[in-house]
Design an enzyme around this catalytic site. Structure first.
Site, PDB file in Angstrom:
ATOM      1  N   ASP A  14       0.836  -1.204   0.000  1.00 32.09           N
ATOM      2  CA  ASP A  14       0.000   0.000   0.000  1.00 32.09           C
ATOM      3  C   ASP A  14       0.871   1.254   0.000  1.00 32.09           C
ATOM      4  O   ASP A  14       1.978   1.256   0.547  1.00 32.09           O
ATOM      5  CB  ASP A  14      -0.929  -0.022   1.235  1.00 32.09           C
ATOM      6  CG  ASP A  14      -2.079   0.958   1.083  1.00 32.09           C
ATOM      7  OD1 ASP A  14      -2.365   1.385  -0.057  1.00 32.09           O
ATOM      8  OD2 ASP A  14      -2.710   1.293   2.110  1.00 32.09           O
ATOM      9  N   HIS A  31       2.091   3.303  -9.120  1.00 35.63           N
ATOM     10  CA  HIS A  31       1.916   1.865  -9.340  1.00 35.63           C
ATOM     11  C   HIS A  31       3.105   1.300 -10.127  1.00 35.63           C
ATOM     12  O   HIS A  31       3.573   0.204  -9.856  1.00 35.63           O
ATOM     13  CB  HIS A  31       0.603   1.586 -10.077  1.00 35.63           C
ATOM     14  CG  HIS A  31      -0.610   1.988  -9.277  1.00 35.63           C
ATOM     15  ND1 HIS A  31      -0.764   1.663  -7.952  1.00 35.63           N
ATOM     16  CD2 HIS A  31      -1.727   2.705  -9.614  1.00 35.63           C
ATOM     17  CE1 HIS A  31      -1.921   2.167  -7.511  1.00 35.63           C
ATOM     18  NE2 HIS A  31      -2.512   2.799  -8.496  1.00 35.63           N
ATOM     19  N   LEU A 125      11.050 -20.212  -5.394  1.00 34.09           N
ATOM     20  CA  LEU A 125      10.149 -19.339  -4.628  1.00 34.09           C
ATOM     21  C   LEU A 125       8.770 -19.452  -5.244  1.00 34.09           C
ATOM     22  O   LEU A 125       8.629 -19.436  -6.466  1.00 34.09           O
ATOM     23  CB  LEU A 125      10.618 -17.878  -4.717  1.00 34.09           C
ATOM     24  CG  LEU A 125       9.650 -16.832  -4.130  1.00 34.09           C
ATOM     25  CD1 LEU A 125       9.640 -16.891  -2.609  1.00 34.09           C
ATOM     26  CD2 LEU A 125      10.020 -15.421  -4.593  1.00 34.09           C
TER      27      LEU A 125
HETATM   28  C1  IPE Z   1      -5.405  -2.880  -0.158  1.00 30.36           C
HETATM   29  O1  IPE Z   1      -5.051  -1.555  -0.332  1.00 30.36           O
HETATM   30  C2  IPE Z   1      -5.351  -3.600  -1.451  1.00 30.36           C
HETATM   31  C3  IPE Z   1      -4.061  -3.635  -2.148  1.00 30.36           C
HETATM   32  C4  IPE Z   1      -2.910  -3.213  -1.717  1.00 30.36           C
HETATM   33  C5  IPE Z   1      -4.114  -4.249  -3.431  1.00 30.36           C
HETATM   34  P1  IPE Z   1      -6.143  -0.387  -0.375  1.00 30.36           P
HETATM   35  O2  IPE Z   1      -5.385   0.877  -0.468  1.00 30.36           O
HETATM   36  O3  IPE Z   1      -7.130  -0.649  -1.446  1.00 30.36           O
HETATM   37  O4  IPE Z   1      -6.862  -0.551   1.045  1.00 30.36           O
HETATM   38  P2  IPE Z   1      -7.893   0.385   1.800  1.00 30.36           P
HETATM   39  O5  IPE Z   1      -9.077   0.553   0.900  1.00 30.36           O
HETATM   40  O6  IPE Z   1      -7.224   1.698   2.045  1.00 30.36           O
HETATM   41  O7  IPE Z   1      -8.210  -0.345   3.061  1.00 30.36           O
HETATM   42  C1  IPE Z   2      -1.741   0.137  -3.326  1.00 27.66           C
HETATM   43  O1  IPE Z   2      -1.481   1.493  -3.371  1.00 27.66           O
HETATM   44  C2  IPE Z   2      -1.919  -0.446  -4.703  1.00 27.66           C
HETATM   45  C3  IPE Z   2      -3.296  -0.834  -5.036  1.00 27.66           C
HETATM   46  C4  IPE Z   2      -4.310  -0.845  -4.227  1.00 27.66           C
HETATM   47  C5  IPE Z   2      -3.515  -1.252  -6.402  1.00 27.66           C
HETATM   48  P1  IPE Z   2      -2.646   2.556  -3.333  1.00 27.66           P
HETATM   49  O2  IPE Z   2      -3.042   2.882  -4.734  1.00 27.66           O
HETATM   50  O3  IPE Z   2      -3.742   2.103  -2.463  1.00 27.66           O
HETATM   51  O4  IPE Z   2      -1.906   3.781  -2.683  1.00 27.66           O
HETATM   52  P2  IPE Z   2      -2.519   4.857  -1.679  1.00 27.66           P
HETATM   53  O5  IPE Z   2      -3.077   4.115  -0.515  1.00 27.66           O
HETATM   54  O6  IPE Z   2      -3.563   5.602  -2.442  1.00 27.66           O
HETATM   55  O7  IPE Z   2      -1.347   5.706  -1.324  1.00 27.66           O
HETATM   56 MG    MG Z   3      -4.156   2.372  -0.478  1.00 21.32          MG
END
Ligand code: IPE
Ligand code: IPE
Ligand code: MG
Length: 251
Positions: A14, A31, A125
Site C-alpha cells: 500500500d 503503481h 520461490l
Molecule cells: C489494499 O489496499 C489492497 C491492495 C494493496 C491491493 P487499499 O489501499 O485498497 O486498502 P484500503 O481501501 O485503504 O483499506
Molecule cells: C496500493 O497502493 C496499490 C493498489 C491498491 C492497487 P494505493 O493505490 O492504495 O496507494 P494509496 O493508498 O492511495 O497511497
Molecule cells: Mg491504499
C-alpha cells in the site's frame, strides 16, 4: 533463541498513490514504481530462502476506484506478465494468481494461465499474486464447494470442520503466512487473507510501498525473528519445546 526465517510472507503493498502524489505525479506512476519494487523484493526472497511470497495487487474492493485507474492497473498487470514471466522462470520462481479471475479480460486470463503453466515446475520461490481477491470471497467459494458436495450426497454435514473448509481455500497446499506486512501506514487487513492470517505475525510500517526496499524488508524480518509464536500455548510451554529441540539427546 531460534532465528528462523518466515516460510511464507504475505504483503499488502500500500502507498503507491501517496508516493506519486508527493512527487506531483499521476497515481499510475506510483503503481509503476511499486512494480519496480516488487522486482527487488521477489529477488530478495528468492535469494534468502523464503518459500512463499504472497502480494496483494488488487482487492475485490478496488473496483470502486475511478475507472481510469482500474483500467491502467489492469493494463499494467498484463504488461508485467508479458515482460517478467521469462525472467521469473529463469530465476526458478513459480507464479500463481489467486482471486476471482472470471472478471478479467480473456487476454489477461490467457496470459495468467500461460504464466502459471510455464513456471509450474519451479520450486525456488512460490510467488502468489492476489488479484481481484477478497478474503470473504475466498471463504465463500470454499463454502460453495463444500455445499455442492453435500448437495450431491458426497459429504455428510457433520464432516464439515475447519480443516475441511481450509482445504478448499486458495493457498490450501502452502504453509500459512508466518509474517504479514502492510506498508503505507494503515493498520488494517482490508479483506486480505482473512482465514489464512489467523496466526500470522503482523507488521505495519509507514513506509510507502515504492520505498519499501530490501533494508525495510529486513527490518520486518528482524521484528518477526524475535517474536514468540505461542499458538494458544503458554510462554513456558513454547520455551520448553524450544529447549527440547535445542538440547541434543545424550547417547
Ligand atoms: C489494499 O489496499 C489492497 C491492495 C494493496 C491491493 P487499499 O489501499 O485498497 O486498502 P484500503 O481501501 O485503504 O483499506
Ligand atoms: C496500493 O497502493 C496499490 C493498489 C491498491 C492497487 P494505493 O493505490 O492504495 O496507494 P494509496 O493508498 O492511495 O497511497
Ligand atoms: Mg491504499
Amino acid at each position: 533463541m531460534e532465528h528462523r526465517l518466515p516460510r511464507h510472507v504475505a504483503i499488502i503493498m500500500d502507498g503507491n498513490g501517496r508516493w506519486a502524489r508527493r512527487r506531483q505525479l499521476p497515481r499510475i506512476a506510483g503503481h509503476r514504481a511499486g512494480v519496480e519494487n516488487v522486482r527487488n523484493i521477489v529477488r530478495y526472497c528468492a535469494e534468502s530462502g523464503i518459500e512463499v511470497l504472497t502480494l496483494f495487487a488488487f482487492s475485490s474492493e478496488n473496483w470502486r476506484r475511478p475507472p481510469a485507474e482500474v483500467k491502467l492497473l489492469f493494463e499494467l498487470f498484463l504488461i508485467v506478465l508479458d515482460q517478467e514471466v521469462e525472467r521469473l522462470h529463469e530465476a526458478g520462481v513459480r507464479l500463481r494468481i489467486i482471486g476471482d479471475r472470471a472478471a478479467f479480460s480473456a487476454k489477461l486470463q490467457r496470459a495468467i494461465r500461460e504464466a502459471e503453466v510455464r513456471t509450474a515446475g519451479n520450486d525456488r520461490l512460490h510467488l502468489v499474486i492476489a488479484a481481484n481477491y477478497g478474503g470473504r470471497w475466498d471463504i465463500a467459494q470454499a463454502a460453495r464447494t463444500v455445499a455442492a458436495q453435500v448437495a450431491r450426497g458426497e459429504l455428510e454435514v457433520d464432516a464439515i470442520d475447519a480443516d475441511l473448509i481450509a482445504s478448499h481455500l486458495e493457498l490450501a497446499d502452502l504453509p500459512e503466512p508466518d509474517l504479514f506486512i502492510r506498508s503505507g501506514g494503515e493498520q488494517r487487513i482490508s479483506n486480505y487473507l482473512l482465514w489464512q492470517l489467523a496466526y500470522s505475525e503482523l507488521y505495519f510500517t509507514d513506509c510507502l510501498w515504492p520505498d519499501f526496499d530490501t533494508v525495510e524488508f529486513e527490518k520486518a524480518l528482524d521484528s518477526y525473528i524475535v517474536r514468540e509464536r505461542r499458538f494458544g500455548m503458554t510462554g513456558e510451554q513454547v520455551s520448553g519445546e524450544r529447549d527440547a529441540v535445542a538440547t541434543p539427546v545424550p547417547d
